[in-house]
Design a protein around this motif. Structure first.
Motif, mmCIF file in Angstrom:
data_model
loop_
_atom_site.group_PDB
_atom_site.id
_atom_site.type_symbol
_atom_site.label_atom_id
_atom_site.label_comp_id
_atom_site.label_asym_id
_atom_site.label_seq_id
_atom_site.Cartn_x
_atom_site.Cartn_y
_atom_site.Cartn_z
ATOM 1 N N HIS A 119 0.854 -1.193 0.000
ATOM 2 C CA HIS A 119 0.000 0.000 0.000
ATOM 3 C C HIS A 119 0.888 1.240 0.000
ATOM 4 O O HIS A 119 1.851 1.307 0.759
ATOM 5 N N PRO A 120 0.604 2.226 -0.847
ATOM 6 C CA PRO A 120 -0.448 2.258 -1.862
ATOM 7 C C PRO A 120 -0.067 1.421 -3.083
ATOM 8 O O PRO A 120 1.111 1.209 -3.341
ATOM 9 N N VAL A 121 -1.076 0.940 -3.821
ATOM 10 C CA VAL A 121 -0.806 0.078 -4.965
ATOM 11 C C VAL A 121 -0.046 0.836 -6.046
ATOM 12 O O VAL A 121 -0.112 2.051 -6.135
ATOM 13 N N GLU A 122 0.667 0.075 -6.864
ATOM 14 C CA GLU A 122 1.461 0.645 -7.951
ATOM 15 C C GLU A 122 0.836 0.267 -9.290
ATOM 16 O O GLU A 122 0.253 -0.817 -9.411
ATOM 17 N N PRO A 123 0.945 1.123 -10.293
ATOM 18 C CA PRO A 123 0.475 0.732 -11.627
ATOM 19 C C PRO A 123 1.410 -0.320 -12.216
ATOM 20 O O PRO A 123 2.600 -0.072 -12.388
ATOM 21 N N ILE A 124 0.896 -1.511 -12.470
ATOM 22 C CA ILE A 124 1.703 -2.588 -13.042
ATOM 23 C C ILE A 124 0.981 -3.155 -14.259
ATOM 24 O O ILE A 124 -0.178 -2.830 -14.516
ATOM 25 N N ALA A 161 6.681 0.535 -15.530
ATOM 26 C CA ALA A 161 7.718 1.193 -14.737
ATOM 27 C C ALA A 161 9.044 1.166 -15.489
ATOM 28 O O ALA A 161 9.316 0.249 -16.261
ATOM 29 N N ASP A 162 9.862 2.209 -15.284
ATOM 30 C CA ASP A 162 11.180 2.242 -15.909
ATOM 31 C C ASP A 162 12.142 2.961 -14.973
ATOM 32 O O ASP A 162 11.802 3.253 -13.824
ATOM 33 N N GLU A 163 13.352 3.233 -15.453
ATOM 34 C CA GLU A 163 14.366 3.849 -14.599
ATOM 35 C C GLU A 163 13.979 5.255 -14.152
ATOM 36 O O GLU A 163 14.445 5.737 -13.125
ATOM 37 N N ASP A 164 13.134 5.930 -14.934
ATOM 38 C CA ASP A 164 12.712 7.280 -14.564
ATOM 39 C C ASP A 164 11.604 7.271 -13.526
ATOM 40 O O ASP A 164 11.398 8.256 -12.825
ATOM 41 N N ASN A 165 10.865 6.177 -13.455
ATOM 42 C CA ASN A 165 9.771 6.062 -12.488
ATOM 43 C C ASN A 165 9.612 4.598 -12.105
ATOM 44 O O ASN A 165 8.925 3.835 -12.793
ATOM 45 N N LEU A 166 10.267 4.204 -11.006
ATOM 46 C CA LEU A 166 10.295 2.795 -10.607
ATOM 47 C C LEU A 166 8.922 2.275 -10.212
ATOM 48 O O LEU A 166 8.692 1.066 -10.237
ATOM 49 N N ARG A 167 8.001 3.150 -9.856
ATOM 50 C CA ARG A 167 6.678 2.715 -9.415
ATOM 51 C C ARG A 167 5.636 2.746 -10.531
ATOM 52 O O ARG A 167 4.459 2.496 -10.293
ATOM 53 N N GLY A 168 6.076 3.067 -11.741
ATOM 54 C CA GLY A 168 5.152 3.030 -12.865
ATOM 55 C C GLY A 168 4.414 4.344 -13.073
ATOM 56 O O GLY A 168 4.687 5.345 -12.408
ATOM 57 N N TYR A 169 3.451 4.336 -13.987
ATOM 58 C CA TYR A 169 2.791 5.561 -14.429
ATOM 59 C C TYR A 169 1.272 5.414 -14.359
ATOM 60 O O TYR A 169 0.713 4.431 -14.844
ATOM 61 N N TYR A 170 0.630 6.412 -13.753
ATOM 62 C CA TYR A 170 -0.835 6.442 -13.720
ATOM 63 C C TYR A 170 -1.322 7.184 -14.970
ATOM 64 O O TYR A 170 -1.701 8.355 -14.904
ATOM 65 N N GLU A 171 -1.299 6.497 -16.101
ATOM 66 C CA GLU A 171 -1.619 7.147 -17.362
ATOM 67 C C GLU A 171 -2.645 6.330 -18.148
ATOM 68 O O GLU A 171 -2.851 5.141 -17.874
ATOM 69 N N HIS A 172 -3.272 6.994 -19.120
ATOM 70 C CA HIS A 172 -4.244 6.331 -19.996
ATOM 71 C C HIS A 172 -4.006 6.799 -21.427
ATOM 72 O O HIS A 172 -3.883 8.002 -21.690
ATOM 73 N N GLU A 173 -3.929 5.850 -22.343
ATOM 74 C CA GLU A 173 -3.606 6.157 -23.737
ATOM 75 C C GLU A 173 -4.610 7.116 -24.368
ATOM 76 O O GLU A 173 -4.249 7.945 -25.212
ATOM 77 N N LYS A 174 -5.876 7.054 -23.950
ATOM 78 C CA LYS A 174 -6.910 7.894 -24.568
ATOM 79 C C LYS A 174 -6.683 9.385 -24.313
ATOM 80 O O LYS A 174 -7.193 10.220 -25.068
ATOM 81 N N VAL A 175 -5.927 9.706 -23.272
ATOM 82 C CA VAL A 175 -5.661 11.116 -22.968
ATOM 83 C C VAL A 175 -4.952 11.792 -24.143
ATOM 84 O O VAL A 175 -5.185 12.970 -24.427
ATOM 85 N N LYS A 176 -4.096 11.047 -24.844
ATOM 86 C CA LYS A 176 -3.343 11.621 -25.964
ATOM 87 C C LYS A 176 -4.249 12.141 -27.069
ATOM 88 O O LYS A 176 -3.877 13.036 -27.822
ATOM 89 N N ASN A 177 -5.460 11.588 -27.186
ATOM 90 C CA ASN A 177 -6.395 11.992 -28.241
ATOM 91 C C ASN A 177 -7.462 12.961 -27.737
ATOM 92 O O ASN A 177 -8.508 13.117 -28.374
ATOM 93 N N LEU A 178 -7.206 13.584 -26.588
ATOM 94 C CA LEU A 178 -8.204 14.461 -25.981
ATOM 95 C C LEU A 178 -8.638 15.580 -26.920
ATOM 96 O O LEU A 178 -9.799 15.989 -26.910
ATOM 97 N N ALA A 179 -7.731 16.081 -27.752
ATOM 98 C CA ALA A 179 -8.074 17.169 -28.674
ATOM 99 C C ALA A 179 -9.122 16.740 -29.693
ATOM 100 O O ALA A 179 -9.931 17.550 -30.153
ATOM 101 N N ARG A 180 -9.135 15.450 -30.060
ATOM 102 C CA ARG A 180 -10.077 14.948 -31.079
ATOM 103 C C ARG A 180 -11.289 14.241 -30.484
ATOM 104 O O ARG A 180 -12.353 14.205 -31.094
#
Length: 297
Positions: A119-124, A161-180
């Motif tokens: 806790h808290p959970v990590e994005p995996i 997760a990668d070397e820049d963020n060992l705990r992963g990323y709270y992201e969603h692919e659809k955000v990239k298309n928010l303009a459309r």
């Protein structure tokens, strides 16, 4: 020639404080038929351990392959930066990657349930249930509600997760298309969504897709240094601009986004990143108040 990869699944079960002296008596008495089957069809033995025998510390050593002075989990409690006292241990103190971080980075799916501490959970790349949530709170077959006072992040788990963020990323692919396309925001009702500053101006002003924005303000010199370090690690070149030119471009982008958010009348709270690090209680209070005061802080 590419080596073949075993496609079978691996199940690791952690049993805290298990003792063969007790287990053998129960197995011999017919009280543990499944354990008897494991022993008959597999391999058993005593394992060496580390001292002191503190469960969160040992479980983290299993998950990371490192000793406590390297992974950072030292017992059942950890320092509380808010009060200056102590609090129950969390994975925030962990300083190294776990087996599920490593597997996620290599594209393998994982399911982690109740690991101590998680806790808290990590994005995996898979599913994670923290050790604060694995105990049943309702009878079997009844709803199992989330603990009150939290906000679930909207994430698709694609970015590992990668070397820049060992705990992963709270992201969603659809955000990239928010303009459309912003129709997917209906999925995000009541959840937290990470949106980069350049896309905030595309948030809809429609009442049914109304958003509240917590705008993290970070020192631009710090942002530029961080971006440069990431590009160097990735072996990529950034824009051919001086630091001052980049800083000016960032400032202009941010000011433009602020004006658009104001024109669209989208409620926005500006939070200083430095404040989150050095005066967390005030930052948490401000965010909680802005979001209606219902968070468990």
């Amino acid at each position: 020639m590419k080596p073949s990869v075993h496609s079978g699944k691996v199940l690791l079960i952690g049993w805290d404080a298990a003792d063969w002296k007790i287990i053998h008596r129960l197995v011999d008495g017919g009280k543990m038929p499944n354990m008897a089957g494991f022993i008959e069809e597999g391999v058993m033995g005593n394992l060496a351990t580390l001292s002191p025998k503190l469960s969160p510390m040992l479980w983290t050593s299993i998950a990371t392959g490192k000793r406590p002075f390297k992974h950072g989990i030292l017992g059942f409690t950890e320092p509380d930066p808010h009060s200056g006292g102590i609090r129950p241990v969390s994975n925030i103190s962990r300083k190294t990657r776990t087996i599920w971080n490593i597997l996620s980075q290599t594209g393998r799916k994982c399911v982690v349930v109740g690991w101590w501490p998680s806790h808290p959970v990590e994005p995996i790349n898979g599913v994670m249930v923290s050790n604060h949530y694995q105990r049943a709170v309702s009878p079997y077959g009844k709803p199992w509600p989330m603990k009150a006072g939290g906000i679930q992040p909207l994430t698709d788990g694609r970015r590992n997760a990668d070397e820049d963020n060992l705990r992963g990323y709270y992201e969603h692919e659809k955000v990239k298309n928010l303009a459309r396309d912003s129709s997917w925001l209906t999925e995000a009702k009541g959840k937290a969504v990470k949106v980069i500053v350049q896309l905030l101006s595309h948030l809809p002003s429609r009442q049914d897709l109304r958003c509240r924005v917590v705008f993290m303000v970070r020192d631009l010199d710090e942002v530029i240094r961080s971006q440069k370090a990431m590009l160097i690690r990735l072996g990529r070149r950034g824009a051919r601009l001086t630091d001052e030119q980049l800083k000016t471009a960032y400032k202009n982008q941010i000011n433009q986004v602020k004006r658009i958010l104001a024109l669209k009348r989208i409620p926005t709270l500006f939070v200083e990143y430095e404040k989150c690090l050095n005066d967390k209680d005030t930052a948490i209070h401000d965010i909680n108040s802005f979001l209606g005061g219902g968070l468990d802080t």
